[in-house]
Design an enzyme around this catalytic site. Sequence first.
Site, short mmCIF file in Angstrom:
data_model
loop_
_atom_site.label_atom_id
_atom_site.label_comp_id
_atom_site.label_asym_id
_atom_site.label_seq_id
_atom_site.Cartn_x
_atom_site.Cartn_y
_atom_site.Cartn_z
N ARG A 162 -0.46 4.52 19.98
CA ARG A 162 -0.90 3.29 19.56
C ARG A 162 0.28 2.23 18.58
NH1 ARG A 162 -3.04 3.35 14.91
NH2 ARG A 162 -3.40 1.18 14.16
N SER A 181 0.51 -0.89 0.48
CA SER A 181 0.05 -0.25 -0.36
C SER A 181 0.93 1.50 0.01
CB SER A 181 -1.16 0.00 1.60
OG SER A 181 -1.63 0.90 1.19
P1 NG1 Z 1 -1.71 1.31 11.60
O1 NG1 Z 1 -0.49 1.12 10.53
O2 NG1 Z 1 -1.69 -0.09 11.66
O3 NG1 Z 1 -1.96 2.99 11.71
C1 NG1 Z 1 -2.46 2.52 9.32
C2 NG1 Z 1 -3.84 2.98 9.29
C3 NG1 Z 1 -4.70 2.60 8.99
C4 NG1 Z 1 -4.98 0.92 7.52
C5 NG1 Z 1 -3.65 0.33 7.64
C6 NG1 Z 1 -3.60 -0.26 6.06
C7 NG1 Z 1 -3.95 5.36 9.91
C8 NG1 Z 1 -3.63 5.66 11.62
N1 NG1 Z 1 -3.60 4.14 9.63
O4 NG1 Z 1 -2.48 0.69 9.83
O5 NG1 Z 1 -5.56 3.11 8.98
O6 NG1 Z 1 -5.67 1.63 6.15
O7 NG1 Z 1 -2.57 1.43 7.76
O8 NG1 Z 1 -3.40 0.10 5.06
O9 NG1 Z 1 -3.83 5.57 8.69
ZN ZN Z 2 -3.57 1.42 0.28
#
Ligand code: NG1
Ligand code: ZN
Length: 530
Positions: A498, A65
Site C-alpha cells: 500500500r 513524528s
Molecule cells: P503510513 O505512512 O500511512 O503507513 C504510518 C504508520 C501508521 C501511522 C502513521 C502516522 C505503519 C505501517 N504505518 O502511516 O500506522 O502510525 O504513520 O504516524 O506503521
Molecule cells: Zn509518532
Amino acid sequence: MEYFQLKNIPNVKYTRKYSDNIQYGTAGFRTKANALEHVLYRMGLLAVLRSKVKNAAIGLMITASHNIESDNGVKLIDPAGEMLEASWERIATNLVNVEDRNLVSTIKHIIKEENINMSVDAIVITGRDTRESSPTLLNAAVMGIKALYGIVQDFGIVTTPQLHYLVVCTNTKSNYGDPTLHGYYVKLSEAFKYVRQKQINNGQYVAELLLDAANGVGAIAVKEFQKYLGTTLAINIYNDGYGKLNFMCGADFVKVEQVPPVNFHVKRNFRSVSIDGDADRIVYFYVDEYEKFHILDGDKIATLIAEYLKELLKESHLSFQLGLVQTAYANGSSTDYILNVLQIPAVCVSTGIKHLHNKALEFDIGIYFEANGHGTVLFKETVIKTIKEAVTNPERSTNEKEAASKLLNIINMINQTVGDALSDMLLVETILHAKGWDIMEWEKMYDDLPNKQIKMKVYDKSIITTTNVGTQCITPEGLQDAIDEIVSQYKRGRCFVRPSGTEDIVRIYAECENLCDLDKLIKDVASVVY
Ligand code: NG1
Ligand code: ZN
C-alpha cells in the site's frame, strides 16, 4: 464578522511558494519542512474556523513524528482529542492548495457552507516537537490564527499525546484532568505509584528499564516524568536529544529494522524500550545471551493489556464487552491469540489512528494498537461509573473491591485521548509488575510469525490504490493477482502492498511460517511492484 476584516489575508510572508499539491494524509500534512510555511499559516486560519464551528478549543500540533529531521508536519486535533473529522480533511486539503488570490474567497466559502458563526470566540491550543524548523512553522500558524482573531494558547515543546490531553482537559473543564503539563504528569504518575505502592519489585519483575528516546521530545517528557515517579521506576535514557532525531533510533527504526537503536548500551535479557520522535509510539525489545534480537511490539502490548483487563474484570465480577482493534500490519499470531486464547473479538481496520480510535469507541472497553506501538484503551463513561461504584459498594467482597480499585487506577494511568508512549509504558510496567514477569516471560504469550516490512521508492505512489483495509491492490491492474500467486506458495503466507500516507514511498509487509522463506517472499512481491 464582516468579510472586509479578511483584508490582511493572505499575509505576504506566507504566500504559496510551491505549486505541488499536498494532501491531508494519515497524520495531517507532512513533507519537507521548507515547503510548509504557507501550509501552517493556512492551517492556523482553518483551526480558527474549526474552533468556531465546534464552539470549543482545537489543537494544532507541529510534528513529523518518526520521519527524518528535515521533514515536518501539522495536524489538527478535534475537541474530544480525536483526529480532525474526515469531511474537514477535505476542506483542509482544498484550503492549503488554492492559489493565494483565491484564499479569501475559499475562506468565505467555508464560512458559508459550514454555517460558521464568526462572532463565536476561537481558541487554538498549539504545541510542537523538537525539530529545528518547528518554531518558524509555529510562527506561521500563529499568524494565521491571529489573522482570524483566534486566541492562541501555546504549550511550547510537548509530545503529541500531551497536546491531545491538553485539548481534552481544556474542553471538559477538569473532568478528565487539569489542563496543564503538571496536571498530566501528576494524573499518570500518581495512578502508577498507587498501584505499585511500597512493593517496587515483584517476582521476576525489576523496576528498571533502558529507554531509547529517538533524540526527540520524549526525552524531555521522560526526564520530567522521572521527577514525579521518584524511585518507583528507574529509567536509563539513551538518545536523549544530542544526536540526530530518529536517525537509526526510535520505535519506527527498531520495529522495522528489528535491531537495537544506535548509541544504546545493550544489556543482555534486559527490558528495553524505544519511543518515536513525538512520543506516541512505543515498542519493547531485548537482546538475549546469543545476541538474538527480540521485539515486543504493539500487538504484544495490546494482548498483554487485554489479558490483564480480562483478569481484573473477572476478579471484580464486572462484565463488560471487551474488543481489540488492529490493522493489517498486526502479526497473524497475535490475532489468533486474541480470538482463540483470549476469546475477545478482534477487528481489523485501515491504517491510521483515527480508524482504530473510532472503531474502539464501539466497545465498552476498546483496546487499539498498531503493530508499530501506537495505541491506547478507551473506556465508556458508563463503564467508569460502574467501576467507581464497585470500589465503594459494601455488598462486594474485599477481593472484588480491590480488583475494581486496580481497574480504576489503570484507567487514570491511561491517556485515553490518543496513543501515548509514556502512558503505555507505565501501563505495561504495571502489568508486568502485577504478574511478576520479566520480558522473556511476557514474550512467551505467543510466538510471532516471522515478518518483515520494507519501503520502496516508486515513480508515483498514487498509481497504487487499495481496498479491503489496504490489503488488496485495485490498481495497477494485474498487480494483486501477481501478489496472490506468489503468496499462495508460502505456508501461512500473507503479504500486502500500500502507498504510505505519511512518506513518499510504498510499504510492503510480509509474514509466513518459515523465517528462511521470508526474504524470498518479500523480494518476489517487490519485483512485481516495480
Ligand atoms: P503510513 O505512512 O500511512 O503507513 C504510518 C504508520 C501508521 C501511522 C502513521 C502516522 C505503519 C505501517 N504505518 O502511516 O500506522 O502510525 O504513520 O504516524 O506503521
Ligand atoms: Zn509518532
